[in-house]
Enzyme design. Structure first.
Site, PDB file in Angstrom:
ATOM      1  N   ASN A 244       0.848  -1.204   0.000  1.00  0.00           N
ATOM      2  CA  ASN A 244       0.000   0.000   0.000  1.00  0.00           C
ATOM      3  C   ASN A 244       0.878   1.247   0.000  1.00  0.00           C
ATOM      4  OD1 ASN A 244       0.602   0.776   2.834  1.00  0.00           O
ATOM      5  ND2 ASN A 244      -0.366  -1.193   3.251  1.00  0.00           N
ATOM      6  N   ASP A 313      -4.389  -6.292   5.290  1.00  0.00           N
ATOM      7  CA  ASP A 313      -5.419  -7.099   5.953  1.00  0.00           C
ATOM      8  C   ASP A 313      -5.387  -8.541   5.456  1.00  0.00           C
ATOM      9  OD1 ASP A 313      -6.469  -5.179   7.658  1.00  0.00           O
ATOM     10  OD2 ASP A 313      -7.645  -4.275   6.039  1.00  0.00           O
ATOM     11  N   LYS A 323       8.422 -17.646 -10.157  1.00  0.00           N
ATOM     12  CA  LYS A 323       7.703 -16.531 -10.790  1.00  0.00           C
ATOM     13  C   LYS A 323       6.493 -17.055 -11.564  1.00  0.00           C
ATOM     14  CE  LYS A 323       8.361 -12.777 -14.008  1.00  0.00           C
ATOM     15  NZ  LYS A 323       9.126 -12.347 -15.163  1.00  0.00           N
ATOM     16  N   ASP A 342      -4.686  -9.573  13.188  1.00  0.00           N
ATOM     17  CA  ASP A 342      -4.738  -8.140  13.501  1.00  0.00           C
ATOM     18  C   ASP A 342      -3.752  -7.868  14.639  1.00  0.00           C
ATOM     19  OD1 ASP A 342      -5.492  -5.555  14.539  1.00  0.00           O
ATOM     20  OD2 ASP A 342      -7.273  -5.738  13.289  1.00  0.00           O
ATOM     21  N   ILE A 343      -2.683  -7.184  14.301  1.00  0.00           N
ATOM     22  CA  ILE A 343      -1.569  -7.020  15.252  1.00  0.00           C
ATOM     23  C   ILE A 343      -1.974  -6.154  16.450  1.00  0.00           C
ATOM     24  CG2 ILE A 343       0.801  -6.160  15.507  1.00  0.00           C
ATOM     25  CD1 ILE A 343       1.134  -6.778  12.472  1.00  0.00           C
ATOM     26  N   PHE A 360      -4.313   3.472  14.909  1.00  0.00           N
ATOM     27  CA  PHE A 360      -4.703   4.492  13.940  1.00  0.00           C
ATOM     28  C   PHE A 360      -5.909   3.969  13.176  1.00  0.00           C
ATOM     29  CE2 PHE A 360      -1.717   8.077  13.225  1.00  0.00           C
ATOM     30  CZ  PHE A 360      -0.899   7.860  14.313  1.00  0.00           C
ATOM     31  N   LYS A 374     -13.371   0.698  15.571  1.00  0.00           N
ATOM     32  CA  LYS A 374     -12.034   0.089  15.691  1.00  0.00           C
ATOM     33  C   LYS A 374     -11.529   0.175  17.127  1.00  0.00           C
ATOM     34  CE  LYS A 374     -10.545   0.251  10.955  1.00  0.00           C
ATOM     35  NZ  LYS A 374     -10.085   1.035   9.835  1.00  0.00           N
ATOM     36  N   LYS A 378     -10.866  -3.472  18.693  1.00  0.00           N
ATOM     37  CA  LYS A 378      -9.459  -3.851  18.848  1.00  0.00           C
ATOM     38  C   LYS A 378      -8.961  -3.630  20.273  1.00  0.00           C
ATOM     39  CE  LYS A 378      -8.635  -2.819  13.968  1.00  0.00           C
ATOM     40  NZ  LYS A 378      -7.614  -3.156  12.998  1.00  0.00           N
TER      41      LYS A 378
HETATM   42  O1  PMT Z   1       3.063   5.987   6.536  1.00  0.00           O
HETATM   43  P1  PMT Z   1       2.557   7.358   6.068  1.00  0.00           P
HETATM   44  O2  PMT Z   1       2.728   7.559   4.589  1.00  0.00           O
HETATM   45  O3  PMT Z   1       3.132   8.467   6.877  1.00  0.00           O
HETATM   46  O4  PMT Z   1       0.987   7.402   6.296  1.00  0.00           O
HETATM   47  C1  PMT Z   1       0.474   7.364   7.600  1.00  0.00           C
HETATM   48  C2  PMT Z   1      -0.724   6.449   7.716  1.00  0.00           C
HETATM   49  C3  PMT Z   1      -1.873   7.007   6.900  1.00  0.00           C
HETATM   50  C4  PMT Z   1      -0.356   5.056   7.231  1.00  0.00           C
HETATM   51  C5  PMT Z   1      -1.074   6.408   9.252  1.00  0.00           C
HETATM   52  O5  PMT Z   1      -1.381   7.685   9.692  1.00  0.00           O
HETATM   53  C6  PMT Z   1      -2.241   5.471   9.521  1.00  0.00           C
HETATM   54  O6  PMT Z   1      -3.392   5.819   9.424  1.00  0.00           O
HETATM   55  N1  PMT Z   1      -1.889   4.210   9.874  1.00  0.00           N
HETATM   56  C7  PMT Z   1      -2.871   3.125  10.001  1.00  0.00           C
HETATM   57  C8  PMT Z   1      -3.153   2.561   8.637  1.00  0.00           C
HETATM   58  C9  PMT Z   1      -4.134   1.416   8.677  1.00  0.00           C
HETATM   59  O7  PMT Z   1      -3.814   0.350   8.293  1.00  0.00           O
HETATM   60  O8  PMT Z   1      -5.299   1.729   9.191  1.00  0.00           O
HETATM   61  P2  PMT Z   1      -6.535   0.664   9.388  1.00  0.00           P
HETATM   62  O9  PMT Z   1      -7.687   1.543   9.672  1.00  0.00           O
HETATM   63  O10 PMT Z   1      -6.602  -0.246   8.234  1.00  0.00           O
HETATM   64  O11 PMT Z   1      -6.096  -0.150  10.633  1.00  0.00           O
HETATM   65  C10 PMT Z   1      -6.506   0.195  11.950  1.00  0.00           C
HETATM   66  C11 PMT Z   1      -5.436  -0.153  12.957  1.00  0.00           C
HETATM   67  O12 PMT Z   1      -5.214  -1.547  12.974  1.00  0.00           O
HETATM   68  C12 PMT Z   1      -4.092   0.483  12.682  1.00  0.00           C
HETATM   69  O13 PMT Z   1      -3.541   0.845  13.935  1.00  0.00           O
HETATM   70  C13 PMT Z   1      -3.283  -0.652  12.055  1.00  0.00           C
HETATM   71  O14 PMT Z   1      -1.897  -0.522  12.331  1.00  0.00           O
HETATM   72  C14 PMT Z   1      -3.864  -1.857  12.761  1.00  0.00           C
HETATM   73  N2  PMT Z   1      -3.818  -3.104  12.010  1.00  0.00           N
HETATM   74  C15 PMT Z   1      -4.549  -3.274  10.872  1.00  0.00           C
HETATM   75  C16 PMT Z   1      -4.553  -4.496  10.256  1.00  0.00           C
HETATM   76  C17 PMT Z   1      -3.793  -5.560  10.789  1.00  0.00           C
HETATM   77  N3  PMT Z   1      -3.760  -6.752  10.212  1.00  0.00           N
HETATM   78  N4  PMT Z   1      -3.078  -5.359  11.898  1.00  0.00           N
HETATM   79  C18 PMT Z   1      -3.083  -4.174  12.522  1.00  0.00           C
HETATM   80  O15 PMT Z   1      -2.415  -3.992  13.545  1.00  0.00           O
END
Ligand code: PMT
Length: 436
Positions: A244, A313, A323, A342-343, A360, A374, A378
């Protein structure tokens, strides 16, 4: 460090101390961080380092003589729109002149004309530094709101040992970032000391009061902070992957802010082009599963965990060991994806050794509700919402705009500004919350 000082105009004053050569590194660091740097030298400084060196480093003409003033580099033009006048090194002579309002050279005139913050990094022989005249001058400057980046103790150019050696350029750079992020408070103790000149005719040691104090620096001391940052990459075959747009900037800025606040920081980073922030321990990973393993290793000893990484995800169920070739007769390729763990939820929902957990939420629609969901799902203490449908913030931008929620609703909102400033504000909020 990149872009930390974007759109900042800094006037770098260089005076005639042996430490003038260190100002070259400082100039380079400021420019590298995005600042527009205009160097102003005293005549004495030009005996130490050539004007052309600073012109090359800063990309701007260097001003020295007040009578050589051109329109472009008049002392008024120099300070107009400036964010900071930084004098490094500052000799006892220049400090004395500034304290008494002299404007007899380009640098002192510029400083007198400055309406922006002024910071001074003294560098001189330890006896000169300790002298009551210098100390009084510094005290005057502190009282006027000028930042003093106190010199260090050590071996001085004159062969003596004592306080007077200019701080290293990297440390001054950090102080500049802190000043421009408005995180420095002057040492108020200066005013509490009941010192008058007749009581202290000859100080035996330098007053320790001219040090700028990074006010919140200590709030993170003793805390272990674990941060995930950047994207993850999920392999399809040996040469392809799913990922991403995360650059890692937000997570790295958080790590740097936490380290500046004195915390012991471990940064688990997906692939990025960023340098490891100073004072931070970085573990580099690629996939979500690797990120989870790294987080598991550190989580039980952490006090705070922040999930800023954009973790995929889903991952490919069966990574092809070779390949994948184009196949004749079919225009499609089907990949079966399976959910990644989900970490942040694995941390937030822990029953024991659970750190204060911050996630975030990167949302494009129904932002507030999704963020609140969330937070709950979480097991987070705080969730930081950024609307990533806005291209000028969020993914891969130097700026962000965030709203922070806890279980009771909105905690705070930070308008669009640099990720460094947002990170600093966020870390102060997170640490204060985690402690209470
Ligand atoms: O890296 P930059 O270019 O500076 O951009 C910053 C950012 C936009 C990436 C950052 O500010 C941000 O929003 N990070 C979270 C991105 C994200 O994956 O958001 P989410 O809404 O999909 O996930 C929610 C939370 O679950 C996040 O804390 C994520 O780290 C966590 N997560 C999600 C999926 C997963 N399998 N494990 C997780 O821990």
């Amino acid at each position: 460090m990149e872009a930390q000082l974007n759109n900042r105009k800094i006037v770098l004053g260089v005076t005639g101390g042996i430490a003038a050569y260190k100002a070259c590194t400082l100039c380079r660091l400021l420019v590298k961080a995005g600042a527009d740097v205009f160097v102003c030298m005293t005549e004495a400084a030009t005996k130490m380092v050539g004007k052309d060196t600073f012109a090359a480093l800063s990309g701007h003409p260097v001003s020295v003589g007040i009578f050589e003033e051109s329109k472009e580099i008049s002392h008024i033009a120099l300070t107009s729109n400036a964010d900071l006048v930084l004098i490094a090194p500052a000799t006892a002579n220049t400090i004395a002149k500034i304290a008494h309002g002299f404007a007899d050279n380009m640098l002192t005139a510029t400083t007198l004309a400055a309406t922006c913050p002024v910071a001074i990094a003294p560098a001189m022989n330890s006896n000169m530094y300790a002298n009551i005249a210098t100390q009084d001058n510094l005290k005057t400057l502190v009282e006027r709101g000028i930042y003093i980046i106190a010199p260090e103790s050590g071996e001085l150019a004159c062969g003596t040992v004592g306080q007077g050696r200019m701080k290293e350029p990297e440390d001054i750079f950090e102080d500049v970032v802190a000043i421009l992020s408005q995180r420095i408070e002057h040492n108020k103790n200066y005013h509490q000391l009941n010192i008058s000149q007749d009581k202290l005719p000859a100080p035996k040691k330098p007053l320790e009061l001219t040090q700028t104090k990074l006010l919140p620096k200590s709030i993170g001391v003793g805390l272990k902070v674990l941060i995930t940052a950047g994207p993850t990459e999920e392999l399809i075959d040996p040469v392809r992957y799913i990922s991403n747009n995360s650059s890692g900037k937000m997570g790295y800025a958080l790590a740097q802010a936490a380290a500046r606040l004195g915390a012991d920081v471990t940064l688990i980073s997906g692939p990025t082009n960023l340098d490891c922030p100073k004072g931070v321990k970085r573990i580099c990973v690629r996939s979500a599963l690797q990120m989870l393993t790294a987080v598991d290793e550190f989580v039980t000893s952490s006090n705070i965990m922040i999930g800023c990484a954009a973790v995929a995800d889903y991952r490919v169920e069966n990574i092809s060991p070779i390949k994948i070739k184009k196949t004749d007769g079919s225009d499609t390729l089907t990949l079966k994806l399976v959910k990644n763990p989900d970490i942040i939820a694995s941390v937030g929902l822990r029953e024991s050794h659970r750190p204060f957990t911050v996630g975030f939420a990167a949302e494009t629609n129904n932002c507030e509700q999704n963020a609140k969901d969330k937070l709950k799902r979480k097991g987070l203490d705080l969730v930081v919402l950024n609307d990533v449908s806005k291209t000028e913030i969020g993914f891969n931008s130097n700026n962000n705009e965030v709203t922070i929620f806890d279980k009771n609703g909105i905690v705070s909102h930070y308008d669009k500004q640099s990720k460094d400033v947002i990170a600093q504000l966020l870390m102060e909020l997170i640490i204060n919350r985690a402690k209470n």
